[in-house]
Scaffold this active site. Structure first.
Site, PDB file in Angstrom:
ATOM      1  N   GLU A   1       2.439  -5.753  -1.756  1.00 25.25           N
ATOM      2  CA  GLU A   1       3.765  -5.131  -1.740  1.00 25.25           C
ATOM      3  C   GLU A   1       4.500  -5.444  -0.444  1.00 25.25           C
ATOM      4  O   GLU A   1       5.727  -5.626  -0.443  1.00 25.25           O
ATOM      5  CB  GLU A   1       3.623  -3.617  -1.921  1.00 25.25           C
ATOM      6  CG  GLU A   1       4.935  -2.866  -2.159  1.00 25.25           C
ATOM      7  CD  GLU A   1       5.601  -2.351  -0.886  1.00 25.25           C
ATOM      8  OE1 GLU A   1       6.698  -1.769  -0.980  1.00 25.25           O
ATOM      9  OE2 GLU A   1       5.017  -2.532   0.211  1.00 25.25           O
TER      10      GLU A   1
ATOM     11  N   ASP B   1      -2.238  -3.120   0.155  1.00 29.53           N
ATOM     12  CA  ASP B   1      -2.137  -4.053   1.282  1.00 29.53           C
ATOM     13  C   ASP B   1      -1.403  -3.398   2.440  1.00 29.53           C
ATOM     14  O   ASP B   1      -0.712  -2.379   2.269  1.00 29.53           O
ATOM     15  CB  ASP B   1      -1.423  -5.341   0.881  1.00 29.53           C
ATOM     16  CG  ASP B   1       0.062  -5.130   0.583  1.00 29.53           C
ATOM     17  OD1 ASP B   1       0.396  -4.177  -0.149  1.00 29.53           O
ATOM     18  OD2 ASP B   1       0.894  -5.910   1.078  1.00 29.53           O
TER      19      ASP B   1
END
EC number: 3.4.11.4
Length: 417
Positions: A175, A80
């Site tokens: 994350e 991400d």
């Protein structure tokens, strides 16, 4: 190096921005696009046991090619990108043989990446840089890490003469919103230790990070016609401002460095009736971390006491939640795993830069979940914004470090560690 450039760009152009306000995992549907691509790539390069679970966690195995017993190690990165700056329509630009001068990212908007402001650029004179076009982030955090892990595994598959034990790779969603390790199956991963490829400058090797907490504070108010407000109106926005002014003025990100902790206001929205403030709290030292959390609650109590008679109930409501802790406590008993990474860098002519992370990684969470996980450079700079860039040579060096760690793990006697 073109292979690395092509792979990185294929990841970078996929929008994988995460969303802290979403309850799902992954937090955004678009993250599945890259997750599925990674699964296919791992299969294509010859890894086994490649899986993608219902929460978007990708895992794969490079089987051991030695007869003797070797610890199973892992390499982890996240796919991400940060919601701090848009990751939509990323258009990477390649600067060959960087000359040490200004780089025009976007002529139309006069957005310039300059070494006069970002002095680290001068470290990479003569190298190939990948930059943004000035309108998005790049996503080197952590698509550089993805690129390096996949490329290193591919190299090891293609060069069976390089001896290594069983290696597990893991790619995580979310994350950047602090949830990357939330549902990571450490038992399924099955490694004795791992390394996150999620650092910045070439040479970085980190095994300690901030203790982190987040605070959400609601300030209540009373709206009254301003012409008749004396003694009656309570403006919640001004109370929020009062709270901010009670925080130590110099203990903010832009005034701190190294082991110094901070308070950081990350969001503020409101009206007369109600204002919401979001705050993050960071400190490497556990005792100072606790005191910072207590400081927030003390200010809240002070404000509530001040307005108790006029408002009749608590005017300020705070929720403080721990997010992650300093991994040093979990890594230090196994410092040989840091030593292996340090030796790998030195063997490749890279001077290790061992310093604390002024942030956190999946590794900090995973270390407390039973998977000690130091952090290694991925090469990028200026994360989470339009000035982000990554030198291709740094990504190649990170690939080399992964390969060398694999070699050292297969030839080191860990029974004496």
């Amino acid at each position: 190096m073109q292979h690395i450039i092509d792979r990185f760009i294929s990841y970078a152009v996929i929008d994988t921005e995460s969303d802290a306000n979403s309850p799902t995992t992954p937090s955004t549907e678009k993250q599945w696009v890259l997750a599925n691509l990674l699964v296919q790539e791992l299969k294509n390069i010859g890894l086994t046991e490649v899986t993608l679970d219902e929460n978007g966690y990708v895992m794969g195995t490079l089987p051991s090619n030695v007869a003797h017993e070797v610890p199973t190690i892992g390499f982890v990165s996240h796919y991400d990108t940060s919601p701090d700056f848009t990751g939509k329509d990323v258009k990477p630009q390649i600067v060959h043989n960087y000359d040490g001068g200004d780089i025009m990212l976007n002529a139309e908007h006069n957005i310039v990446l300059s070494p006069s402001y970002f002095q680290d650029l001068l470290l990479y004179k003569g190298q190939t840089l990948i930059t943004t076009n000035g309108l998005t982030l790049l996503g080197a955090d952590d698509k550089a890490g993805l690129t390096e892990i996949v490329t290193a595994m591919e190299y090891l598959v293609q060069h069976p003469e390089i001896k290594h034990g069983k290696i597990r790779v893991g790619f995580t969603p979310d994350e950047e919103i602090g949830r990357g390790a939330d549902i990571f199956d450490v038992e399924k991963f099955g490694a004795q230790w791992a390394y996150t490829m999620d650092g910045s400058q070439i040479g970085e090797l980190e095994y300690e990070n901030f203790n982190a907490a987040g605070a959400k504070i609601i300030f209540k108010g009373k709206s009254v016609h301003p012409g008749y407000a004396k003694g009656k109106m309570i403006n919640s926005m001004l109370i929020a401002n009062e709270f901010i002014n009670e925080l130590p003025k110099n203990e903010i990100p832009q005034e701190t460095i190294d082991y110094e902790g901070f308070f950081h206001v990350t969001g503020l929205t409101g009206s007369i009736e109600e204002t919401k403030l979001e705050l993050i709290i960071r400190d490497h030292d556990a005792n100072l971390f606790q005191k910072r959390k207590e400081k927030v609650l003390d200010i809240v109590a002070k404000i509530n006491a001040k307005f108790a008679a006029q408002f009749g109930e608590d005017i300020c409501i705070a929720e403080v939640k721990d997010q992650y802790y300093n991994m040093r406590e979990k890594v230090e008993p196994m410092m040989f795993i840091v030593d292996v990474a340090e030796q790998a860098m030195r063997d490749l002519g890279i001077e290790p830069i061992i310093k604390p992370i002024r942030g956190g990684t999946d590794g900090s969470r995973l270390s407390y979940m039973g998977l000690p996980c130091p952090n290694i450079f991925a090469g990028g700079h200026n994360f989470h914004g339009k000035y982000e860039y990554v030198p291709v040579e740094s990504m190649q060096k990170a690939v080399d470090v992964i390969v060398r760690i694999a070699e050292l793990t297969a030839t080191t006697d860990f029974s004496k560690k």
